[in-house]
Design a protein around this motif. Structure first.
Motif, PDB file in Angstrom:
ATOM      1  N   ALA A   1      -7.597   4.604  -7.003  1.00  0.00           N
ATOM      2  CA  ALA A   1      -8.795   4.065  -7.668  1.00  0.00           C
ATOM      3  C   ALA A   1      -8.645   4.049  -9.189  1.00  0.00           C
TER       4      ALA A   1
ATOM      5  N   ASP B   1       0.843  -1.189   0.000  1.00  0.00           N
ATOM      6  CA  ASP B   1       0.000   0.000   0.000  1.00  0.00           C
ATOM      7  C   ASP B   1       0.877   1.236   0.000  1.00  0.00           C
TER       8      ASP B   1
ATOM      9  N   SER C   1       0.735   5.220   1.603  1.00  0.00           N
ATOM     10  CA  SER C   1       0.072   6.322   2.309  1.00  0.00           C
ATOM     11  C   SER C   1       0.339   7.652   1.602  1.00  0.00           C
TER      12      SER C   1
ATOM     13  N   ASP D   1      -6.232   8.146  -2.192  1.00  0.00           N
ATOM     14  CA  ASP D   1      -7.172   7.092  -2.570  1.00  0.00           C
ATOM     15  C   ASP D   1      -7.794   7.339  -3.940  1.00  0.00           C
ATOM     16  N   LYS D   2      -8.099   8.592  -4.270  1.00  0.00           N
ATOM     17  CA  LYS D   2      -8.713   8.884  -5.569  1.00  0.00           C
ATOM     18  C   LYS D   2      -7.771   8.538  -6.718  1.00  0.00           C
TER      19      LYS D   2
END
Length: 70
Positions: free
Chosen positions: A56, A46, A48, A52-53
């Motif tokens: 996606a 992942d 940080s 998130d956008k």
């Protein structure tokens, strides 16, 4: 992982791309694992630092795994 020796640490890097092959970012994950030749493990990576956008939008990725010594 293809190696003739047992390994204990793996570094996995992934380059993330969108549907038009635009570069989105990279993610890295290290794993401590006792792997013998011919064995494999799953992993999650992942970031940080990538919103998130943007994550996606990921449609493609390239992954590289290597061993390293601590």
């Amino acid at each position: 992982m293809n190696t003739k020796e047992s390994i204990e640490y793996i570094l996995v890097g992934g380059a993330l791309y969108g549907k038009q092959n635009e570069f989105i970012g990279t993610t890295f994950q290290s794993e401590e694992a006792q792997l013998t030749p011919g064995k494999s493990i799953s992993f999650d990576a992942d970031s940080s630092q990538i919103p998130d956008k943007e994550l996606a939008k990921v449609k493609k990725y390239k992954v590289v795994a290597s061993t390293y010594q601590e």
